[in-house]
Design a protein around this motif. Sequence first.
Motif, PDB file in Angstrom:
ATOM      1  N   GLY A  27       2.910  -2.231   6.088  1.00 45.46           N
ATOM      2  CA  GLY A  27       3.376  -1.572   4.277  1.00 45.46           C
ATOM      3  C   GLY A  27       4.742  -2.430   4.189  1.00 45.46           C
ATOM      4  N   GLN A  28       5.074  -1.390   3.094  1.00 44.74           N
ATOM      5  CA  GLN A  28       6.661  -2.040   2.609  1.00 44.74           C
ATOM      6  C   GLN A  28       7.094  -1.382   3.343  1.00 44.74           C
ATOM      7  N   LYS A 103      -1.061   6.137   6.748  1.00 42.41           N
ATOM      8  CA  LYS A 103      -2.550   6.155   6.031  1.00 42.41           C
ATOM      9  C   LYS A 103      -2.884   6.998   7.374  1.00 42.41           C
ATOM     10  N   LYS A 104      -2.869   6.929   8.872  1.00 42.77           N
ATOM     11  CA  LYS A 104      -3.893   8.201   9.461  1.00 42.77           C
ATOM     12  C   LYS A 104      -3.545   9.252  10.048  1.00 42.77           C
ATOM     13  N   LEU A 105      -2.412   9.517   9.599  1.00 43.89           N
ATOM     14  CA  LEU A 105      -1.366  10.978  10.065  1.00 43.89           C
ATOM     15  C   LEU A 105      -1.905  11.438   8.093  1.00 43.89           C
ATOM     16  N   HIS A 110      -5.395  15.680   5.669  1.00 37.40           N
ATOM     17  CA  HIS A 110      -6.133  15.999   4.486  1.00 37.40           C
ATOM     18  C   HIS A 110      -7.510  16.557   5.542  1.00 37.40           C
ATOM     19  N   LYS A 111      -8.829  16.321   6.012  1.00 41.44           N
ATOM     20  CA  LYS A 111      -9.381  16.352   7.741  1.00 41.44           C
ATOM     21  C   LYS A 111      -9.277  17.371   7.972  1.00 41.44           C
ATOM     22  N   SER A 142       5.911  15.502  12.309  1.00 34.75           N
ATOM     23  CA  SER A 142       5.711  14.408  12.956  1.00 34.75           C
ATOM     24  C   SER A 142       5.909  13.275  11.690  1.00 34.75           C
ATOM     25  N   CYS A 143       4.865  13.139  10.510  1.00 29.61           N
ATOM     26  CA  CYS A 143       5.277  12.314   9.055  1.00 29.61           C
ATOM     27  C   CYS A 143       6.498  11.733   8.696  1.00 29.61           C
TER      28      CYS A 143
END
Length: 154
Positions: A27-28, A103-105, A110-111, A142-143
């Motif tokens: 990512g950036q 993105k994974k976290l 959301h899931k 953790s994020c």
Amino acid sequence: MCKFCWALVLVLFLTIASISYLFIFKGQTITASDGRSAILLTTEERNLVLLEMRQFLEAVQIITTAINKDDMPAVARAAKKVGFAAQTAVPPALMKKLPMGFKKLGAGTHKAFDQLALDAESLADKDYALAQLGDLMTNCVSCHASYRFDIAVE
Ligand code: HEC
């Protein structure tokens, strides 16, 4: 094939691999002064993600209050609001700047809210819902420990 051709193939492969790494995984981002990865966004992009964050926090507040009142339909409603389907469409330009781990976290969170909503409806077990909420909040922790948002110098 000639030696030169092999070298060309290798150079092309390495270029594609590093571009994929930069765009898909990294990512950036830059390393910030506090050691976290700072994701560089425009002001509008940061506002969009932070709005989503405040919706997460609001959902957590409503869910804990509803669990305490044993109001499982309210738990399900609040969780569904921040589930995967309810997720605001992320503009492609912003998506490109977010690292894969982020993105994974994000998607996992959301899931997990969707699962909480489903189970709150079908099991109506408030202890289980509270355990699920505690579990999914390890994603928030953790994020936040790994990433922050900084404004890219334009
Ligand atoms: C995929 C990563 C990620 C996940 C998961 C995540 N956050 Fe965040 N959140 C962030 C980042 C990055 C920031 C900005 C922090 C910074 O710049 O210091 C933030 C900021 C926030 C803010 C501040 C909002 C504002 O307006 O300033 C709140 C509140 C928040 N998050 C709540 C939550 C809650 C509650 C959860 C879990 C249900 C959660 N977040 C899950 C990444 C995440």
